[in-house]
Write a protein that holds these residues in place. Structure first.
Motif, PDB file in Angstrom:
ATOM      1  N   HIS A  62     -21.808  96.369  76.945  1.00 32.10           N
ATOM      2  CA  HIS A  62     -20.862  97.872  76.276  1.00 32.10           C
ATOM      3  C   HIS A  62     -20.175  97.197  75.190  1.00 32.10           C
ATOM      4  CE1 HIS A  62     -17.798  95.972  78.921  1.00 32.10           C
ATOM      5  NE2 HIS A  62     -16.842  96.290  78.141  1.00 32.10           N
ATOM      6  N   ILE A  63     -19.775  97.988  74.359  1.00 34.87           N
ATOM      7  CA  ILE A  63     -18.705  97.685  73.289  1.00 34.87           C
ATOM      8  C   ILE A  63     -17.372  98.091  73.659  1.00 34.87           C
ATOM      9  CG2 ILE A  63     -18.089  98.488  70.820  1.00 34.87           C
ATOM     10  CD1 ILE A  63     -20.791  97.579  70.708  1.00 34.87           C
ATOM     11  N   THR A  64     -16.654  96.818  73.482  1.00 31.04           N
ATOM     12  CA  THR A  64     -15.245  96.949  74.057  1.00 31.04           C
ATOM     13  C   THR A  64     -14.519  97.977  72.898  1.00 31.04           C
ATOM     14  OG1 THR A  64     -13.075  95.990  73.686  1.00 31.04           O
ATOM     15  CG2 THR A  64     -14.809  95.118  72.254  1.00 31.04           C
ATOM     16  N   ALA A  65     -13.417  98.641  73.505  1.00 34.75           N
ATOM     17  CA  ALA A  65     -12.655  99.811  72.642  1.00 34.75           C
ATOM     18  C   ALA A  65     -11.516  99.142  71.898  1.00 34.75           C
ATOM     19  CB  ALA A  65     -12.246 100.832  73.785  1.00 34.75           C
ATOM     20  N   ALA A  66     -11.146  97.912  71.984  1.00 35.23           N
ATOM     21  CA  ALA A  66     -10.300  97.208  71.562  1.00 35.23           C
ATOM     22  C   ALA A  66      -9.932  97.777  70.148  1.00 35.23           C
ATOM     23  CB  ALA A  66     -10.295  95.553  71.471  1.00 35.23           C
ATOM     24  N   ARG A  67     -10.894  97.621  69.159  1.00 34.36           N
ATOM     25  CA  ARG A  67     -10.711  98.052  67.836  1.00 34.36           C
ATOM     26  C   ARG A  67     -10.405  99.404  67.552  1.00 34.36           C
ATOM     27  NH1 ARG A  67     -12.245  96.149  62.512  1.00 34.36           N
ATOM     28  NH2 ARG A  67     -12.916  94.193  63.392  1.00 34.36           N
ATOM     29  N   HIS A  68     -10.944 100.268  68.251  1.00 32.05           N
ATOM     30  CA  HIS A  68     -10.933 101.695  68.225  1.00 32.05           C
ATOM     31  C   HIS A  68      -9.352 101.998  68.795  1.00 32.05           C
ATOM     32  CE1 HIS A  68     -15.062 102.133  67.050  1.00 32.05           C
ATOM     33  NE2 HIS A  68     -14.791 103.223  66.749  1.00 32.05           N
ATOM     34  N   LEU A  69      -8.924 101.337  69.735  1.00 33.85           N
ATOM     35  CA  LEU A  69      -7.570 101.769  70.486  1.00 33.85           C
ATOM     36  C   LEU A  69      -6.510 101.317  69.420  1.00 33.85           C
ATOM     37  CD1 LEU A  69      -8.486 100.927  73.993  1.00 33.85           C
ATOM     38  CD2 LEU A  69      -7.613 103.009  73.177  1.00 33.85           C
ATOM     39  N   LYS A  70      -6.774 100.351  68.832  1.00 35.11           N
ATOM     40  CA  LYS A  70      -5.743  99.622  67.660  1.00 35.11           C
ATOM     41  C   LYS A  70      -5.701 100.807  66.665  1.00 35.11           C
ATOM     42  CE  LYS A  70      -5.651  96.264  64.115  1.00 35.11           C
ATOM     43  NZ  LYS A  70      -4.337  95.683  64.122  1.00 35.11           N
ATOM     44  N   GLU A  71      -6.711 101.378  66.066  1.00 34.46           N
ATOM     45  CA  GLU A  71      -6.923 102.110  65.110  1.00 34.46           C
ATOM     46  C   GLU A  71      -6.248 103.612  65.428  1.00 34.46           C
ATOM     47  OE1 GLU A  71     -10.871 100.672  63.094  1.00 34.46           O
ATOM     48  OE2 GLU A  71     -10.817 102.492  63.872  1.00 34.46           O
ATOM     49  N   ARG A  72      -6.298 103.848  67.022  1.00 33.96           N
ATOM     50  CA  ARG A  72      -5.860 105.152  67.367  1.00 33.96           C
ATOM     51  C   ARG A  72      -4.284 104.917  67.737  1.00 33.96           C
ATOM     52  NH1 ARG A  72      -9.985 108.646  69.397  1.00 33.96           N
ATOM     53  NH2 ARG A  72      -8.351 109.971  70.461  1.00 33.96           N
ATOM     54  N   VAL A  73      -3.748 104.068  68.354  1.00 36.96           N
ATOM     55  CA  VAL A  73      -2.765 103.869  68.833  1.00 36.96           C
ATOM     56  C   VAL A  73      -1.692 102.674  68.592  1.00 36.96           C
ATOM     57  CG1 VAL A  73      -2.921 105.453  70.716  1.00 36.96           C
ATOM     58  CG2 VAL A  73      -3.283 103.163  71.178  1.00 36.96           C
ATOM     59  N   GLU A 224     -16.821  91.700  66.419  1.00 39.82           N
ATOM     60  CA  GLU A 224     -16.016  92.268  65.550  1.00 39.82           C
ATOM     61  C   GLU A 224     -14.751  93.122  66.111  1.00 39.82           C
ATOM     62  OE1 GLU A 224     -17.571  93.819  61.670  1.00 39.82           O
ATOM     63  OE2 GLU A 224     -19.468  93.303  62.695  1.00 39.82           O
ATOM     64  N   CYS A 225     -14.663  92.764  67.491  1.00 41.89           N
ATOM     65  CA  CYS A 225     -13.495  93.471  68.323  1.00 41.89           C
ATOM     66  C   CYS A 225     -13.929  95.097  68.582  1.00 41.89           C
ATOM     67  CB  CYS A 225     -12.214  93.342  67.931  1.00 41.89           C
ATOM     68  SG  CYS A 225     -11.689  91.697  67.878  1.00 41.89           S
ATOM     69  N   GLY A 226     -15.388  95.256  68.553  1.00 40.75           N
ATOM     70  CA  GLY A 226     -15.754  96.692  69.105  1.00 40.75           C
ATOM     71  C   GLY A 226     -16.243  97.633  67.817  1.00 40.75           C
ATOM     72  N   VAL A 227     -17.109  97.123  67.137  1.00 41.85           N
ATOM     73  CA  VAL A 227     -17.661  97.974  66.115  1.00 41.85           C
ATOM     74  C   VAL A 227     -19.082  98.594  66.398  1.00 41.85           C
ATOM     75  CG1 VAL A 227     -18.715  97.934  63.833  1.00 41.85           C
ATOM     76  CG2 VAL A 227     -16.750  96.730  64.261  1.00 41.85           C
ATOM     77  N   CYS A 228     -19.354  99.843  66.592  1.00 38.99           N
ATOM     78  CA  CYS A 228     -20.628 100.363  67.105  1.00 38.99           C
ATOM     79  C   CYS A 228     -21.496 100.066  65.673  1.00 38.99           C
ATOM     80  CB  CYS A 228     -20.189 101.954  67.240  1.00 38.99           C
ATOM     81  SG  CYS A 228     -19.825 102.281  68.840  1.00 38.99           S
ATOM     82  N   PRO A 229     -22.431  99.471  66.193  1.00 40.99           N
ATOM     83  CA  PRO A 229     -23.573  99.000  65.306  1.00 40.99           C
ATOM     84  C   PRO A 229     -24.334 100.218  64.522  1.00 40.99           C
ATOM     85  CG  PRO A 229     -24.051  97.897  67.457  1.00 40.99           C
ATOM     86  CD  PRO A 229     -22.943  99.337  67.606  1.00 40.99           C
ATOM     87  N   GLN A 230     -24.753  99.865  63.215  1.00 42.81           N
ATOM     88  CA  GLN A 230     -25.545 100.828  62.679  1.00 42.81           C
ATOM     89  C   GLN A 230     -27.057 100.648  63.227  1.00 42.81           C
ATOM     90  OE1 GLN A 230     -24.494 102.933  59.860  1.00 42.81           O
ATOM     91  NE2 GLN A 230     -22.456 102.122  60.582  1.00 42.81           N
TER      92      GLN A 230
END
Ligand SMILES: [Fe+2]
Length: 249
Positions: A62-73, A224-230
């Motif tokens: 799975h992809i970690t949500a770490a990066r997205h959570l950083k961006e969101r909150v 990359e701490c949770g980048v959804c790949p192209q």
């Protein structure tokens, strides 16, 4: 401490929310990117503030949500220092506790599933990642996996924790949620009881598991701490919380 165990069905991953009742600070262990809205809704409902995300290892399923959570909150990204990921803001090492409000997590280096894998002890709970699962363990055939290293990690580090410590794994594929050190030390069919290293090696060598279907996308994305790949194939779009092209019409 506020505590929630959350299940993500696509990869059968458990994410753990730990919240400090004194300060409202919270940490998510192994958050999953396609479950980010669920996690943020729960954090808001509990009136917590997400300070940190903490991964046990570089996940392949799975992809970690770490990066997205950083961006969101604005949460900070914690992960094992040994993997040397440039995106990690709080590099985790054994012997250096991680604090979130009044919550303290003790990192334990538990290589074998991956070479950089960590478990985290918090009070009488241990978050064992993929090193120790209920009646099982993570596979050792990818990501510098090593059956002998996993045998030592589990038997010398995890099984020497107190009997009553609760084992919270990163996955379960049969709906089991929690075990204990005593239970796993006694009856884990791969690693418990009198199981020898040679027997464990044979068990792991004979598993004949299929090639992990998401690994070629998940590992680079998680480095990359949770980048959804192209270029994710349609059938894997759901791992990034996206509908496939055809379902979008
Ligand atoms: Fe894993």
């Amino acid at each position: 401490m506020i505590f929630r165990q959350l299940f993500e069905p696509l990869s059968s991953t458990y994410t753990y929310l730990l919240g400090c009742e004194d300060t409202g600070a919270a940490v998510l262990i192994d958050p999953v990117v396609n479950a980010i809205e669920r996690d943020l809704a729960l954090i808001a409902e509990l009136r917590l503030r997400l300070e940190l995300t903490l991964d046990t290892h570089i996940h392949a399923d799975h992809i970690t949500a770490a990066r997205h959570l950083k961006e969101r909150v604005g949460s900070r990204i914690a992960a094992p220092a040994i993997d040397r990921l440039p995106c990690v803001e709080v590099p985790v090492e054994e012997g250096r506790p991680v604090a979130v409000g009044s919550i303290t997590l003790q990192p334990l280096h538990t290589p074998g599933h991956t070479d950089g894998h960590f478990a985290y002890v918090c009070g009488d709970r241990v978050f064992t990642g993929d090193a120790l699962l209920i009646d099982g363990c993570g596979r050792t055939d990818f990501q510098s996996g090593d059956a002998a290293a996993l045998y030592r990690s589990v038997r010398e580090k995890l099984f020497t924790l107190p009997d009553e410590h609760l084992v919270y794994p990163a996955h379960d594929y049969q709906g089991r949620r929690v075990s204990s050190i005593a239970q796993e030390r006694t009856r884990n069919p791969r690693l418990g009881g009198e199981r020898t290293l040679d027997e464990f090696r044979d068990i792991m060598a004979e598993l004949k598991l299929p090639y992990p279907k998401f690994i070629d996308y998940a590992v680079p994305g998680n480095r990359e701490c949770g980048v959804c790949p192209q270029g994710l194939p349609d059938e894997l779009q759901a791992y990034c919380g996206r509908m496939s092209e055809s379902r979008q019409g």
